[in-house]
Structures are given as C-alpha cells and as structure tokens.
Design a protein around this motif. Structure first.
Motif, PDB file in Angstrom:
ATOM      1  N   TRP A  61      -8.725  94.914 -16.518  1.00 45.70           N
ATOM      2  CA  TRP A  61      -9.238  95.278 -15.317  1.00 45.70           C
ATOM      3  C   TRP A  61     -10.444  96.185 -15.461  1.00 45.70           C
ATOM      4  CZ3 TRP A  61     -10.642  95.323 -10.673  1.00 45.70           C
ATOM      5  CH2 TRP A  61     -10.559  96.342  -9.976  1.00 45.70           C
ATOM      6  N   HIS A  65     -13.820  95.747 -13.585  1.00 44.00           N
ATOM      7  CA  HIS A  65     -14.028  96.962 -12.534  1.00 44.00           C
ATOM      8  C   HIS A  65     -15.319  97.496 -12.724  1.00 44.00           C
ATOM      9  CE1 HIS A  65     -13.797 101.218 -10.998  1.00 44.00           C
ATOM     10  NE2 HIS A  65     -13.476 100.426  -9.864  1.00 44.00           N
ATOM     11  N   MET A  69     -18.213  97.304 -10.055  1.00 44.50           N
ATOM     12  CA  MET A  69     -18.788  98.313  -9.211  1.00 44.50           C
ATOM     13  C   MET A  69     -20.270  98.465  -9.413  1.00 44.50           C
ATOM     14  SD  MET A  69     -16.532  99.471  -7.642  1.00 44.50           S
ATOM     15  CE  MET A  69     -17.075 101.185  -6.932  1.00 44.50           C
ATOM     16  N   TYR A  92      -9.306  89.464  -9.022  1.00 49.36           N
ATOM     17  CA  TYR A  92      -9.667  90.944  -9.510  1.00 49.36           C
ATOM     18  C   TYR A  92     -10.232  91.922  -8.267  1.00 49.36           C
ATOM     19  CZ  TYR A  92      -9.321  90.167 -14.278  1.00 49.36           C
ATOM     20  OH  TYR A  92      -8.658  89.825 -15.370  1.00 49.36           O
ATOM     21  N   LEU A  93     -10.841  91.264  -7.113  1.00 50.47           N
ATOM     22  CA  LEU A  93     -11.061  91.838  -5.905  1.00 50.47           C
ATOM     23  C   LEU A  93      -9.623  92.369  -5.299  1.00 50.47           C
ATOM     24  CD1 LEU A  93     -14.101  89.668  -4.355  1.00 50.47           C
ATOM     25  CD2 LEU A  93     -14.147  91.741  -5.711  1.00 50.47           C
ATOM     26  N   ARG A  95      -7.005  93.011  -6.835  1.00 48.22           N
ATOM     27  CA  ARG A  95      -6.847  94.042  -7.950  1.00 48.22           C
ATOM     28  C   ARG A  95      -7.291  95.273  -7.238  1.00 48.22           C
ATOM     29  NH1 ARG A  95      -4.228  94.584 -13.941  1.00 48.22           N
ATOM     30  NH2 ARG A  95      -4.341  96.919 -13.826  1.00 48.22           N
ATOM     31  N   GLY A  96      -8.394  95.484  -7.266  1.00 47.88           N
ATOM     32  CA  GLY A  96      -9.127  96.441  -6.912  1.00 47.88           C
ATOM     33  C   GLY A  96      -8.917  97.002  -5.393  1.00 47.88           C
ATOM     34  N   THR A  99      -5.781  99.231  -5.495  1.00 50.60           N
ATOM     35  CA  THR A  99      -5.983 100.495  -6.348  1.00 50.60           C
ATOM     36  C   THR A  99      -5.878 101.702  -5.202  1.00 50.60           C
ATOM     37  OG1 THR A  99      -8.169 100.856  -6.384  1.00 50.60           O
ATOM     38  CG2 THR A  99      -7.259  99.599  -8.040  1.00 50.60           C
ATOM     39  N   THR A 104     -14.054 101.784  -4.844  1.00 53.79           N
ATOM     40  CA  THR A 104     -13.553 100.244  -5.381  1.00 53.79           C
ATOM     41  C   THR A 104     -13.211  99.736  -4.057  1.00 53.79           C
ATOM     42  OG1 THR A 104     -12.779 101.508  -7.444  1.00 53.79           O
ATOM     43  CG2 THR A 104     -11.805  99.399  -6.739  1.00 53.79           C
ATOM     44  N   CYS A 105     -12.384 100.138  -3.242  1.00 53.92           N
ATOM     45  CA  CYS A 105     -11.996  99.078  -2.046  1.00 53.92           C
ATOM     46  C   CYS A 105     -13.205  98.799  -1.206  1.00 53.92           C
ATOM     47  CB  CYS A 105     -10.838  99.618  -1.328  1.00 53.92           C
ATOM     48  SG  CYS A 105      -9.296  99.971  -2.029  1.00 53.92           S
ATOM     49  N   CYS A 108     -15.127  96.148  -3.055  1.00 52.14           N
ATOM     50  CA  CYS A 108     -14.255  95.093  -3.115  1.00 52.14           C
ATOM     51  C   CYS A 108     -14.216  94.085  -1.804  1.00 52.14           C
ATOM     52  CB  CYS A 108     -12.652  95.202  -3.710  1.00 52.14           C
ATOM     53  SG  CYS A 108     -12.729  95.423  -5.559  1.00 52.14           S
TER      54      CYS A 108
END
Length: 135
Positions: A61, A65, A69, A92-93, A95-96, A99, A104-105, A108
């Motif tokens: 991850w 990530h 980014m 993975y989006l 998962r981001g 967080t 990150t959000c 994503c």
C-alpha cells in the motif's frame, strides 16, 4: 477459502517484502524522472500480493500510495493506463479513502470520479465484492 498454493505462507513474507522494496526503489526512480504513469503501473503490477500477511499488504500500500499521490493529470493517467489495472486501482482508492488522511482522501476521490466515469459501476462492484484479493 483459498486453495493450497494460492496464497504465500507467512514465513515467505520476508521474500515478498524484499520484492516490494525492490519495486519501491524502481518507483522512486520513475517518479524522479516524472514518469508518474509508469510508476503507477509498476506499483499496481503483482498487486495485491498473494498473501494474507498484513505486513506485506501494508508495505505494498505504501508503494501504491506514493505513486497515486504523484499523479497530477488524472485524465492523462487513465488514457495511458491499461484497462486491466482499473479494478486493482479502484481497490487501492478505497484503501486510501479508509485512511481518513485528508490529502490522500482528496486525491483518491478525484481519481475515483474519473475512473468511475471511464470504467463504469462494474469496476466499483468488482472491487468491493472481491473479498479474496484484498489490498
């Protein structure tokens, strides 16, 4: 339940982490060359790791990530990214998003919007219904 041999045993986790570290160095090199899409493709290759070991999933991850980014031109990235990567990118989006980290959000969500326009709702459904290949 996964069949025998589908997932790597925990004692092989160190070998998986070593491969992820090698992948990480390659991604950093690509990012320094401003090859963001190639870095993302490299990050997504072999993902998710065929293991239930959370250390491996977390290490992978971090690599994905870093590549996510770095993406600035989302449309350009999606144009250059093969469709085969769409479902794993969607995983993975999510998962981001889980967080709770604001930058990150935000990134994503921007990618999620464009990816959903491109790949359709099926991409979302496949990524959230596949409980075997978790990221």
């Amino acid at each position: 339940m996964a069949g025998a041999g589908e997932f790597v045993e925990a004692d092989n986790a160190e070998a998986i982490i070593a491969r992820i570290e090698t992948k990480s160095r390659k991604i950093e090199s690509l990012l320094k060359q401003y090859k963001h899409v190639e870095a993302l493709k490299t990050a997504l290759e072999g993902s998710p790791p065929k293991t239930l070991d959370e250390r491996c999933k977390s290490a992978n991850w971090i690599v994905v990530h870093r590549a996510i980014m770095a993406i600035k031109d989302i449309e350009g990235m999606l144009n250059a990214l093969d469709r085969e990567y769409y479902d794993i990118l969607m995983k993975y989006l999510y998962r981001g998003l889980s967080t709770g980290d604001r930058p990150t959000c935000d990134q994503c969500l921007r990618i999620h919007e464009k990816l959903t326009e491109r790949a359709g709702l099926g991409c979302i459904l496949r990524s959230i219904s596949d409980t075997l290949n978790t990221v």
